[in-house]
Write a protein that holds these residues in place. Structure first.
Motif, PDB file in Angstrom:
ATOM      1  N   UNK A   1      14.546   9.633   4.481  1.00 13.59           N
ATOM      2  CA  UNK A   1      14.140   8.363   5.056  1.00 13.59           C
ATOM      3  C   UNK A   1      12.618   8.229   5.068  1.00 13.59           C
TER       4      UNK A   1
ATOM      5  N   UNK B   1      11.133   8.227   1.556  1.00 13.38           N
ATOM      6  CA  UNK B   1      11.501   6.975   0.894  1.00 13.38           C
ATOM      7  C   UNK B   1      10.674   5.799   1.402  1.00 13.38           C
ATOM      8  N   UNK B   2      10.457   5.778   2.718  1.00 11.75           N
ATOM      9  CA  UNK B   2       9.762   4.622   3.278  1.00 11.75           C
ATOM     10  C   UNK B   2       8.321   4.556   2.729  1.00 11.75           C
TER      11      UNK B   2
ATOM     12  N   UNK C   1       8.522   3.633  -1.011  1.00 14.76           N
ATOM     13  CA  UNK C   1       8.844   2.206  -1.127  1.00 14.76           C
ATOM     14  C   UNK C   1       7.582   1.369  -0.948  1.00 14.76           C
ATOM     15  N   UNK C   2       6.773   1.788   0.028  1.00 19.14           N
ATOM     16  CA  UNK C   2       5.533   1.061   0.250  1.00 19.14           C
ATOM     17  C   UNK C   2       4.620   1.147  -0.969  1.00 19.14           C
TER      18      UNK C   2
ATOM     19  N   UNK D   1       5.507   1.541  -4.073  1.00 19.47           N
ATOM     20  CA  UNK D   1       6.071   0.690  -5.122  1.00 19.47           C
ATOM     21  C   UNK D   1       5.705  -0.766  -4.891  1.00 19.47           C
ATOM     22  N   UNK D   2       5.915  -1.168  -3.622  1.00 17.58           N
ATOM     23  CA  UNK D   2       5.684  -2.565  -3.294  1.00 17.58           C
ATOM     24  C   UNK D   2       4.198  -2.939  -3.520  1.00 17.58           C
TER      25      UNK D   2
ATOM     26  N   UNK E   1       2.289  -5.502  -6.133  1.00 16.45           N
ATOM     27  CA  UNK E   1       1.346  -6.573  -5.769  1.00 16.45           C
ATOM     28  C   UNK E   1       0.059  -6.441  -6.597  1.00 16.45           C
TER      29      UNK E   1
ATOM     30  N   UNK F   1      -4.627  -0.592   1.727  1.00 14.74           N
ATOM     31  CA  UNK F   1      -3.252  -0.342   2.196  1.00 14.74           C
ATOM     32  C   UNK F   1      -2.670   0.894   1.510  1.00 14.74           C
TER      33      UNK F   1
ATOM     34  N   UNK G   1       2.247  -1.874   6.656  1.00 16.41           N
ATOM     35  CA  UNK G   1       2.253  -2.100   5.209  1.00 16.41           C
ATOM     36  C   UNK G   1       3.434  -2.983   4.826  1.00 16.41           C
ATOM     37  N   UNK G   2       4.603  -2.688   5.416  1.00 18.77           N
ATOM     38  CA  UNK G   2       5.787  -3.499   5.133  1.00 18.77           C
ATOM     39  C   UNK G   2       5.558  -4.938   5.603  1.00 18.77           C
TER      40      UNK G   2
ATOM     41  N   UNK H   1       3.442  -6.682   3.216  1.00 17.77           N
ATOM     42  CA  UNK H   1       4.180  -7.008   1.999  1.00 17.77           C
ATOM     43  C   UNK H   1       5.076  -8.212   2.197  1.00 17.77           C
TER      44      UNK H   1
ATOM     45  N   UNK I   1      15.353  -1.674   5.330  1.00 14.50           N
ATOM     46  CA  UNK I   1      15.249  -0.240   5.648  1.00 14.50           C
ATOM     47  C   UNK I   1      15.012   0.575   4.400  1.00 14.50           C
ATOM     48  N   UNK I   2      14.379   1.702   4.602  1.00 16.06           N
ATOM     49  CA  UNK I   2      14.246   2.636   3.495  1.00 16.06           C
ATOM     50  C   UNK I   2      15.370   3.666   3.557  1.00 16.06           C
ATOM     51  N   UNK I   3      16.225   3.526   4.561  1.00 12.31           N
ATOM     52  CA  UNK I   3      17.302   4.508   4.748  1.00 12.31           C
ATOM     53  C   UNK I   3      18.343   4.375   3.644  1.00 12.31           C
TER      54      UNK I   3
ATOM     55  N   UNK J   1      17.430  -2.956   0.935  1.00 13.44           N
ATOM     56  CA  UNK J   1      16.858  -1.613   0.841  1.00 13.44           C
ATOM     57  C   UNK J   1      15.436  -1.683   0.299  1.00 13.44           C
ATOM     58  N   UNK J   2      14.549  -0.938   0.907  1.00 15.72           N
ATOM     59  CA  UNK J   2      13.176  -0.869   0.406  1.00 15.72           C
ATOM     60  C   UNK J   2      13.158  -0.088  -0.909  1.00 15.72           C
ATOM     61  N   UNK J   3      12.280  -0.276  -1.840  1.00 21.40           N
ATOM     62  CA  UNK J   3      11.196  -1.280  -1.752  1.00 21.40           C
ATOM     63  C   UNK J   3      11.670  -2.683  -2.113  1.00 21.40           C
ATOM     64  N   UNK J   4      11.029  -3.659  -1.491  1.00 22.38           N
ATOM     65  CA  UNK J   4      11.350  -5.055  -1.796  1.00 22.38           C
ATOM     66  C   UNK J   4      10.218  -5.595  -2.679  1.00 22.38           C
ATOM     67  N   UNK J   5      10.584  -6.325  -3.696  1.00 21.55           N
ATOM     68  CA  UNK J   5       9.562  -6.901  -4.585  1.00 21.55           C
ATOM     69  C   UNK J   5       9.545  -8.416  -4.506  1.00 21.55           C
TER      70      UNK J   5
END
Lengths: 608, 137
Positions: free
Chosen positions: A398, A401-402, A405-406, A408-409, A413, A429, B15-16, B19, B93-95, B119-123
């Motif tokens: 978790x 991944x979080x 994910x950041x 990637x996002x 951008x 960021x 950060x989320x 975004x 969530x990133x879960x 689910x993250x990541x979101x684009x």
């Protein structure tokens, strides 16, 4: 003149000492001696009485005919009267006159009652003897020393399996005994009986006429006359079947007792009153007592009142309902030592099928039980560790991944962003995300360390010293706010701990108290420690904000769980503390009330 | 460009939040975007709005793992408020814990509002994330 003569003659007859009577030719009693009349119970006779002799001898139907033959004869008869039966013998002889003419019969009667009775007694005795021989199957033999004649009775012959007509010599008789011990022994005994008047009674083996080897019990008893043995009388009894049966029983007993003794079980037999009537070696060893010390004892004599009562109730249940207890797990305490048994109790019946007690068997399963417990513990530990591993894997996935994910996002951008100002913001960021990731990795590494370095040795550490050392770090922070710490820990308390973990635990708990102090009160931290047989309990209490445990009990020690709006709260400290104390075999609990305070209890496990 | 009256973003990760805000710019026009650090703050704000008769957020972006009140607890409280207006909720969530997915399914059945699982990541923010499936199709 003739009449006088006649009278004289009959008067003489009356006086005859032997019972005598005279009959006329018609068989009518003329006269008799008083003794004769007495035997038959008749009154004195004259012409008028006319007693017919055939009536007196009513049991002899052909008496009349025999009298007419005019020949002498005798017969036996009896008279029943109130005194019992009298056995008589009468002699009948023709009565001649001077001219040799038969004029009647002379009867003489003897009372032979004693002789008959003796004869009957002998018959009776013979009968008894024969019956005895028959029933007891005991034969007899007799040896005449002078004539060297040996005689065997029928039973003796039957035992030797020889025909009834067989008449043995002494040599032959002795040769029937099995060559070797039996034959030598009997020769010697027989010789001693004759030579030195010694009786004997012994068990020997014969080989019968048909070649069968059989056990017999023989006796011999010499009879002495004028200081010399003249006769040897003895008995012989075939005891082969009993002997074999006895041997078999002995063998069975031997087998059974060996079996019962060698079983790796405690075996006992109890009577209806639960008194032990048989115990095996296992039972003796368990109690460390001899057989004699256990026989007759009940469980109340051997165990504590409570154990004994339980056992007695089981016994009663088995003997009353006749239902066995099979393989029941029981616990017995003897001299403070606890033993786990797998106990079976089976009702014991006598030969008539009535219950007369019970047979008990107990298998000591203490070692197995202990192993089982160890195994259970191991399974618990393993499943707990497994659970921890799973939850750790989730945390890792978790948290990593979080961050990814950041990344990637943000990178997405950045790719499409043209505005340099905005690009700079995104890059800032990204830097922040990278820092966060590094910190997370650092935290995770710490947790992995705790869970892999459990092998690191614990050391006895002085609790008081370590607390003081940690508190020094806080002194500036605490002085600023007038905060107060009361350290009640006694100087001599030691805990077995990994040094770094003890510091971490104290540091985290105290800093938690400082972090979540009440804005309305001066902070007061109280530290206590109690030593008990189970280990040391360290309590750190504060009067801070407290936490609603109804809501958060499950999460308080969770990773990245925070409950207050504080910038410096990361939700990692308590998770770390819990992992560290559990890695050392201890545990941690929490008590708290919102706006009153919080107490953390840390249990140090003293086992290494 | 979809016009949305009010959007709540409930997430403790700046950060989320950054975004989501950035992505929203290109798909929705909204004058009332509110940010909350955790479920508790968002819940308080909605209660406040209800009391004062203000508009209820049309769209909620909801993180699951948050301090004090997490996403699930917030959902419970929201359902309890029994709001009549339609709300589109996007769980973010990133879960990848299957348990979280199961939990979402359970909530979906008893939640009167649209409940999306992202689910993250979101684009990109899709049209139906904003509760306008009809227009999009």
């Amino acid at each position: 003149m003739k009449a006088v003569k006649k009278v004289d003659q009959f008067y003489l007859l009356k006086q005859l000492p032997k019972a005598t009577a005279l009959l006329c030719k018609k068989g009518i009693l003329l006269d008799a001696s008083c003794s004769w009349l007495d035997i038959f119970g008749l009154p004195p006779q004259d012409e008028t009485t006319k007693t017919k002799v055939s009536l007196l001898y009513s049991e002899i139907p052909d008496l009349k005919r025999r009298l007419k033959e005019n020949k002498s004869f005798s017969l036996q008869h009896k008279i029943e009267n109130t005194d019992g039966t009298r056995y008589l013998k009468s002699y009948f002889a023709p009565w001649f006159d001077e001219k040799e003419n038969v004029i009647g019969t002379i009867i003489q009667t003897d009372d032979i009652t004693p002789e008959v009775q003796k004869e009957q007694q002998i018959d009776w005795l013979n009968n008894i003897l024969e019956t005895k021989v028959e029933v007891s199957e005991t034969g007899w033999w007799e040896f005449n020393v002078q004539t060297e004649e040996l005689s065997w009775c029928k039973e003796t012959k039957r035992i030797h399996q020889v025909p009834d007509c067989f008449e043995p010599t002494t040599i032959e008789a002795i040769n029937f005994f099995k060559p070797g011990y039996s034959q030598n022994k009997v020769s010697m005994l027989f010789h001693k009986a004759i030579a030195s008047n010694q009786s004997y009674n012994t068990k020997l083996m014969i080989v019968t006429f048909n070649g069968e080897e059989r056990w017999v019990r023989i006796t011999g008893k010499p009879f002495v006359k004028d200081g010399k043995v003249i006769k040897v009388f003895g008995t012989i009894k075939d005891i082969h079947d009993q002997e074999i049966a006895e041997t078999r029983i002995k063998e069975h007993q031997q087998l059974l007792s060996t079996l019962v003794d060698s079983l790796p079980l405690n075996v006992y037999v109890k009577d209806l009153e639960s008194r032990k009537v048989l115990v095996n070696k296992g039972e003796c060893n368990y109690f460390d007592k001899r057989v004699e010390e256990l026989i007759g004892k009940t469980d109340f004599d051997l165990y504590g009142e409570k154990d004994a009562q339980i056992s007695r109730e089981e016994d009663i249940q088995v003997m009353k309902n006749l239902t066995p207890i099979i393989g029941k797990e029981t616990v017995s305490t003897l001299n403070g030592k606890t033993t786990h048994f797998l106990t079976s109790k089976i009702p014991h019946f006598d030969l008539e099928g009535k219950v007369c007690g019970l047979i008990g068997m107990s298998l000591d399963i203490t070692a197995m039980k202990k192993k089982q417990e160890e195994l259970c513990n191991l399974i618990n530990i393993t499943s707990m560790q497994n659970q921890k591993l799973i939850s750790f894997a989730h945390i890792v996935s978790h948290n990593l991944r979080s961050h990814s994910a950041n990344f990637s996002m943000l990178l997405g951008f950045l790719n499409s962003e043209k505005d340099p100002q905005e690009r700079k913001r995104i890059i800032d960021m990204l830097t922040q995300a990278s820092d966060n990731l590094l910190e997370t990795l650092g935290n995770l590494n710490q947790v992995v360390d705790i869970n892999t370095k459990t092998a690191e040795t614990k050391k006895p550490l002085n609790l008081q010293n370590n607390i003081v050392k940690v508190l020094e770090n806080f002194s500036a922070l605490l002085d600023k706010d007038d905060s107060q710490i009361i350290n009640n820990v006694e100087e001599n308390i030691e805990v077995s701990c990994i040094p770094a973990y003890l510091d971490s635990i104290i540091l985290n708990l105290v800093s938690n108290a400082v972090k979540y102090k009440s804005p309305n009160r001066t902070l007061l931290i109280t530290i206590n420690a109690v030593k008990s047989t189970e280990g040391v309990l360290l309590s750190i209490s504060d009067n801070g904000m407290g936490i609603d445990l109804d809501k958060y009990r499950d999460k308080i020690f969770g990773m990245y769980k925070t409950f207050h709006n504080r910038k410096d709260a990361k939700g990692f400290g308590l998770y770390l503390v819990k992992n560290q104390i559990e890695a050392m075999g201890g545990s941690i609990t929490v008590q708290s009330e919102v706006d009153k305070g919080t107490t953390f209890n840390v249990y140090f496990n003293e086992e290494s | 460009m979809k016009k949305v009256s009010c959007i709540f973003i409930v997430d403790d990760d700046p950060i989320t939040v950054f975004g989501i805000k950035k992505m929203l710019k290109s798909v929705a026009s909204c004058d009332d975007i509110q940010i909350f650090q955790n479920g508790h703050e968002a819940h308080e704000a909605i209660k406040e709005r209800l009391k004062e008769g203000k508009i209820i957020p049309e769209v909620v972006f909801l993180d699951i793992n948050m301090p004090i009140m997490d996403g699930w607890e917030f959902l419970d409280e929201l359902i309890a408020l029994d709001i009549k207006e339609h709300i589109t909720i996007n769980m973010i969530t990133s879960s990848i814990d299957p348990l979280d997915y199961k939990k979402w399914n359970g909530f979906k059945n008893r939640c009167p509002y649209t409940l999306n699982f992202k689910n993250k990541p979101i684009f990109k923010i899709e049209a139906n994330d904003l509760g306008c499936m009809d227009i999009a199709s």
